[in-house]
Design an enzyme around this catalytic site. Structure first.
Site, PDB file in Angstrom:
ATOM      1  N   CYS A  28       0.821  -1.217   0.000  1.00  0.00           N
ATOM      2  CA  CYS A  28       0.000   0.000   0.000  1.00  0.00           C
ATOM      3  C   CYS A  28       0.853   1.265   0.000  1.00  0.00           C
ATOM      4  CB  CYS A  28      -0.891  -0.026   1.248  1.00  0.00           C
ATOM      5  SG  CYS A  28      -1.885   1.457   1.421  1.00  0.00           S
ATOM      6  N   CYS A  34      -0.041   5.806   7.416  1.00  0.00           N
ATOM      7  CA  CYS A  34      -1.289   5.252   7.970  1.00  0.00           C
ATOM      8  C   CYS A  34      -0.991   4.301   9.122  1.00  0.00           C
ATOM      9  CB  CYS A  34      -2.032   4.508   6.859  1.00  0.00           C
ATOM     10  SG  CYS A  34      -3.602   3.823   7.369  1.00  0.00           S
ATOM     11  N   CYS A  37      -2.454  -0.714   9.225  1.00  0.00           N
ATOM     12  CA  CYS A  37      -1.864  -2.056   9.053  1.00  0.00           C
ATOM     13  C   CYS A  37      -0.356  -2.048   9.245  1.00  0.00           C
ATOM     14  CB  CYS A  37      -2.122  -2.633   7.683  1.00  0.00           C
ATOM     15  SG  CYS A  37      -3.494  -2.070   6.780  1.00  0.00           S
ATOM     16  N   CYS A 104      -7.240   1.505  -0.130  1.00  0.00           N
ATOM     17  CA  CYS A 104      -7.073   0.817   1.151  1.00  0.00           C
ATOM     18  C   CYS A 104      -7.405  -0.649   0.898  1.00  0.00           C
ATOM     19  CB  CYS A 104      -7.983   1.387   2.235  1.00  0.00           C
ATOM     20  SG  CYS A 104      -7.971   0.359   3.713  1.00  0.00           S
ATOM     21  N   GLN A 227     -19.574  -7.498  13.730  1.00  0.00           N
ATOM     22  CA  GLN A 227     -18.199  -7.982  13.545  1.00  0.00           C
ATOM     23  C   GLN A 227     -17.658  -7.447  12.228  1.00  0.00           C
ATOM     24  OE1 GLN A 227     -16.540  -9.517  15.781  1.00  0.00           O
ATOM     25  NE2 GLN A 227     -18.110 -10.274  17.172  1.00  0.00           N
ATOM     26  N   TYR A 254     -23.200  -8.741  26.455  1.00  0.00           N
ATOM     27  CA  TYR A 254     -22.584  -7.870  25.430  1.00  0.00           C
ATOM     28  C   TYR A 254     -23.000  -8.395  24.055  1.00  0.00           C
ATOM     29  CZ  TYR A 254     -19.619  -6.997  29.488  1.00  0.00           C
ATOM     30  OH  TYR A 254     -19.155  -6.721  30.745  1.00  0.00           O
ATOM     31  N   GLU A 275     -27.470  -6.162  26.452  1.00  0.00           N
ATOM     32  CA  GLU A 275     -26.695  -5.203  25.662  1.00  0.00           C
ATOM     33  C   GLU A 275     -27.010  -3.783  26.154  1.00  0.00           C
ATOM     34  OE1 GLU A 275     -24.413  -4.921  23.037  1.00  0.00           O
ATOM     35  OE2 GLU A 275     -24.865  -2.790  23.068  1.00  0.00           O
ATOM     36  N   ASP A 320     -18.857 -11.532  25.291  1.00  0.00           N
ATOM     37  CA  ASP A 320     -18.084 -10.983  24.161  1.00  0.00           C
ATOM     38  C   ASP A 320     -17.905  -9.487  24.428  1.00  0.00           C
ATOM     39  OD1 ASP A 320     -16.937 -10.310  21.772  1.00  0.00           O
ATOM     40  OD2 ASP A 320     -18.657 -10.827  20.507  1.00  0.00           O
ATOM     41  N   CYS A 347     -11.703  -9.859  21.837  1.00  0.00           N
ATOM     42  CA  CYS A 347     -10.988  -9.166  20.756  1.00  0.00           C
ATOM     43  C   CYS A 347      -9.674  -8.590  21.280  1.00  0.00           C
ATOM     44  CB  CYS A 347     -11.868  -8.082  20.131  1.00  0.00           C
ATOM     45  SG  CYS A 347     -12.424  -6.858  21.326  1.00  0.00           S
TER      46      CYS A 347
HETATM   47  C1  LIG Z   1     -17.445  -6.828  20.962  1.00  0.00           C
HETATM   48  S1  LIG Z   1     -19.111  -6.310  20.848  1.00  0.00           S
HETATM   49  C2  LIG Z   1     -19.911  -7.864  20.754  1.00  0.00           C
HETATM   50  C3  LIG Z   1     -21.223  -7.907  20.028  1.00  0.00           C
HETATM   51  C4  LIG Z   1     -21.788  -9.266  19.633  1.00  0.00           C
HETATM   52  N1  LIG Z   1     -21.477 -10.328  20.534  1.00  0.00           N
HETATM   53  C5  LIG Z   1     -21.406  -9.638  18.216  1.00  0.00           C
HETATM   54  O1  LIG Z   1     -20.705 -10.632  18.019  1.00  0.00           O
HETATM   55  O2  LIG Z   1     -21.814  -8.944  17.285  1.00  0.00           O
HETATM   56  C6  LIG Z   1     -19.411  -5.703  22.430  1.00  0.00           C
HETATM   57  C7  LIG Z   1     -20.793  -5.172  22.680  1.00  0.00           C
HETATM   58  O3  LIG Z   1     -20.900  -4.834  24.076  1.00  0.00           O
HETATM   59  C8  LIG Z   1     -21.727  -3.693  24.222  1.00  0.00           C
HETATM   60  N2  LIG Z   1     -21.420  -3.144  25.552  1.00  0.00           N
HETATM   61  C9  LIG Z   1     -20.415  -2.308  25.909  1.00  0.00           C
HETATM   62  N3  LIG Z   1     -20.426  -2.089  27.233  1.00  0.00           N
HETATM   63  C10 LIG Z   1     -21.463  -2.814  27.745  1.00  0.00           C
HETATM   64  C11 LIG Z   1     -21.981  -3.013  29.063  1.00  0.00           C
HETATM   65  N4  LIG Z   1     -21.437  -2.418  30.123  1.00  0.00           N
HETATM   66  N5  LIG Z   1     -23.043  -3.831  29.220  1.00  0.00           N
HETATM   67  C12 LIG Z   1     -23.624  -4.444  28.153  1.00  0.00           C
HETATM   68  N6  LIG Z   1     -23.175  -4.293  26.875  1.00  0.00           N
HETATM   69  C13 LIG Z   1     -22.114  -3.488  26.673  1.00  0.00           C
HETATM   70  C14 LIG Z   1     -21.359  -2.837  23.025  1.00  0.00           C
HETATM   71  O4  LIG Z   1     -22.404  -1.922  22.722  1.00  0.00           O
HETATM   72  C15 LIG Z   1     -21.156  -3.900  21.931  1.00  0.00           C
HETATM   73  O5  LIG Z   1     -22.356  -4.132  21.235  1.00  0.00           O
END
Ligand SMILES: C[S@@+](CC[C@H](N)C(=O)[O-])C[C@H]1O[C@@H](n2cnc3c(N)ncnc32)[C@H](O)[C@@H]1O
Length: 388
Positions: A28, A34, A37, A104, A227, A254, A275, A320, A347
């Site tokens: 790139c 940038c 990456c 990109c 994702q 989450y 969530e 998650d 992540c």
């Molecule tokens: C890494 S994402 C995971 C989303 C889902 N599992 C997916 O695979 O699409 C984390 C999520 O946690 C939510 N989040 C952040 N802080 C939070 C909290 N204190 N309680 C509940 N959800 C929360 C965010 O809005 C986001 O949607």
């Protein structure tokens, strides 16, 4: 904790050494300016070696990493900043400057073409950039999203204030006619925070695009979490489903727009997704409806606050969390509940390592694997299954 800090230093040093020792001419032209990456000048097998080494340093054993299904153009989302009249990505080492993106390799080709068109339009129309220091101006970000299933594109303008209504409507029309953009949205950031978020003010055409993962349809609304490497997320989700037991009650903390909850509901007796963001919860409920999935419920609120009261109801807990990982009090609560199984999607391997230390008084690691959702970057996704 000392061990994790040490691993972070080691891997940072090793990454720099690899790039110096084995670095090739990067693909790139923006590589030097940038930040997206930093590993792009290493071969993909060398990048995987580096990430394997990271997991080995953190978890003291060899852990398999599943490679990304796509090496380039795997991302479905990009944020372009509008700074000093330049629409582009943030410059490496200069947070409040952007550079125009000619290409990109992480995102669909159409993003750079749309960015070039918008740059010319904003210049012609004399749109002011939002000044993050002086808190003056108008347009701060353009966020683009893409669905691989539909090959459809979404463009979101993030502004401070609501002027230039007519001009933005005209631009939306051209985006639709010339570039086939299916969803154009205007989001107003009512705070001074430097973020590509706010209140949805107006939509042209659809206000969502639809992605399909493992046969499930997901409506993605302008600010919903999804994702960013959906093709590789599918692989992780397939592995995750193997650990969801039939006829058990599952909590998905989450849960975003329900990506994992809806999949887990195929096997579980009942799934409850929790969530924080209202928009995500609304989309999750809608997604359950369009997929005709009935054994799932979505609750809006903080994961810890909600789960501490209803935690006893579940046999399995899926988590998650964002990059910071889980709080100590949430891990403590799960440890004390006696939940049979914890499925952890992470992540950030560093916060994962910290959280696993806290879980170790109550759980053993039954499964752990890495999934390279982010080729050419230092980031890595992991799936861990914990059992009593
Ligand atoms: C890494 S994402 C995971 C989303 C889902 N599992 C997916 O695979 O699409 C984390 C999520 O946690 C939510 N989040 C952040 N802080 C939070 C909290 N204190 N309680 C509940 N959800 C929360 C965010 O809005 C986001 O949607």
């Amino acid at each position: 904790m000392e061990h994790i800090k040490w691993a972070k230093r080691q891997i940072h040093w090793l990454g720099e050494y690899y790039c110096y020792r084995y670095g090739k001419e990067p693909k790139c032209r923006h590589f030097e300016e940038c930040n997206s990456c930093p590993l792009l000048n290493l071969t993909y097998s060398r990048q995987i070696k580096l990430k394997e080494k990271l997991l080995e340093l953190l978890f003291e054993k060899k852990i398999e990493i599943v490679k990304s299904k796509l090496l380039y153009r795997y991302r479905n989302k990009a944020e372009f900043s509008f700074i000093d009249g330049v629409l582009g990505f943030r410059k490496k080492n200069e947070k409040y400057k952007s550079f125009p993106v000619k290409e990109c390799f992480l995102v669909p080709k159409i993003f750079a073409s749309i960015a070039r068109f918008l740059q010319d339009e904003f210049y012609k129309l004399g749109f002011e950039s939002w000044d993050v220091i002086k808190h003056k101006g108008f347009l701060a970000y353009v966020v683009m999203r893409y669905s691989f299933a539909e090959k459809s594109t979404m463009v979101n303008f993030v502004t401070h204030g609501k002027k230039h209504k007519k001009e933005l409507s005209e631009i939306a029309k051209v985006l639709n006619k010339k570039f086939g953009v299916e969803s154009v949205n205007w989001i107003v950031n009512e705070s001074y925070r430097d973020e590509a978020r706010g209140v949805l003010y107006k939509s042209w055409y659809n206000f969502y695009i639809t992605e399909i993962l493992n046969g499930i349809k997901y409506k993605i609304t302008p600010q919903a979490f999804f994702q960013t490497n959906p093709k590789t997320a599918e692989l992780l989700f397939k592995d995750l489903l193997k650990f969801v037991d039939k006829n058990k009650d599952v909590a998905d903390l989450y849960c975003g727009i329900g990506a994992i909850s809806l999949l887990a509901a195929k096997k579980a007796k009942k799934v409850v997704g929790i969530e924080l963001e209202k928009e995500n919860v609304k989309a999750a409920k809608e997604n359950a409806k369009i997929n005709k999935i009935k054994n799932v419920e979505f609750l809006e609120g903080d994961a810890y606050k909600m789960f501490k009261d209803i935690g006893e109801e579940f046999d399995t807990v899926i988590v998650d969390p964002p990059r910071a990982g889980l709080s100590k009090k949430l891990v403590k609560r799960i440890n004390n509940l006696g939940t049979e199984k914890v499925i952890y999607v992470s992540c950030n391997p560093f916060s994962l390592a910290q959280n696993l230390e806290w879980f170790s008084s109550a759980y053993n690691i039954k499964f752990i694997k890495g999934y390279d959702f982010y080729p050419h970057t230092p980031h890595l996704e992991c799936l861990v299954v914990l059992e009593k």
